[in-house]
Design a protein around this motif. Structure first.
Motif, PDB file in Angstrom:
ATOM      1  N   ASP A   1       0.852  -1.183   0.000  1.00 17.61           N
ATOM      2  CA  ASP A   1       0.000   0.000   0.000  1.00 17.61           C
ATOM      3  C   ASP A   1       0.890   1.236   0.000  1.00 17.61           C
ATOM      4  O   ASP A   1       1.705   1.418   0.908  1.00 17.61           O
TER       5      ASP A   1
ATOM      6  N   LEU B   1      -0.408  -5.420   2.014  1.00 20.62           N
ATOM      7  CA  LEU B   1      -1.835  -5.641   2.239  1.00 20.62           C
ATOM      8  C   LEU B   1      -2.132  -7.062   2.710  1.00 20.62           C
ATOM      9  O   LEU B   1      -3.234  -7.334   3.175  1.00 20.62           O
TER      10      LEU B   1
ATOM     11  N   ARG C   1      -3.075  -3.024  10.593  1.00 22.85           N
ATOM     12  CA  ARG C   1      -4.172  -3.282   9.653  1.00 22.85           C
ATOM     13  C   ARG C   1      -5.158  -2.114   9.660  1.00 22.85           C
ATOM     14  O   ARG C   1      -5.691  -1.732   8.626  1.00 22.85           O
TER      15      ARG C   1
ATOM     16  N   PRO D   1      -9.986   0.381   4.443  1.00 28.20           N
ATOM     17  CA  PRO D   1     -10.721  -0.901   4.389  1.00 28.20           C
ATOM     18  C   PRO D   1     -11.121  -1.313   2.978  1.00 28.20           C
ATOM     19  O   PRO D   1     -11.174  -2.502   2.693  1.00 28.20           O
TER      20      PRO D   1
ATOM     21  N   LYS E   1      -9.361  -1.202   0.389  1.00 23.13           N
ATOM     22  CA  LYS E   1      -8.227  -1.915  -0.198  1.00 23.13           C
ATOM     23  C   LYS E   1      -8.145  -3.355   0.296  1.00 23.13           C
ATOM     24  O   LYS E   1      -7.490  -4.186  -0.318  1.00 23.13           O
ATOM     25  N   LEU E   2      -8.794  -3.623   1.420  1.00 21.85           N
ATOM     26  CA  LEU E   2      -8.795  -4.973   1.987  1.00 21.85           C
ATOM     27  C   LEU E   2     -10.056  -5.736   1.627  1.00 21.85           C
ATOM     28  O   LEU E   2     -10.288  -6.830   2.128  1.00 21.85           O
TER      29      LEU E   2
END
Length: 79
Positions: free
Chosen positions: A31, A38, A69, A74, A76-77
């Motif tokens: 990232d 990630l 984290r 979020p 991107k996750l």
């Protein structure tokens, strides 16, 4: 006349290398804004030097990963 020289027995090679604990899940995407992977939330420096770190330092980093984290968007996750 030839003389025989007694050689000391060669030491046995150690057993298989010790497994190194790692948070890697084989999702290696860094990232840009945070500099964190990630997949495992480590920095590139931590990833590259992971095997050279002490068990204690690896454990310290692993305890920091849940907090890291939270620094990643979020979306991107996939959340």
């Amino acid at each position: 006349m030839s003389s025989t020289v007694s050689q000391a027995p060669q030491p046995r090679p150690p057993g298989p290398p010790k497994a190194v604990a790692t948070p890697c899940i084989k999702v290696c995407i860094v990232d840009g804004p945070t500099g964190l992977c990630l997949g495992c939330f480590r920095t590139l420096g931590e990833i590259g030097g992971w095997s050279a770190l002490t068990d204690e330092r690896r454990a310290e980093i692993m305890t920091e990963l849940p907090e890291r984290r939270g620094r990643i968007d979020p979306a991107k996750l996939g959340l």
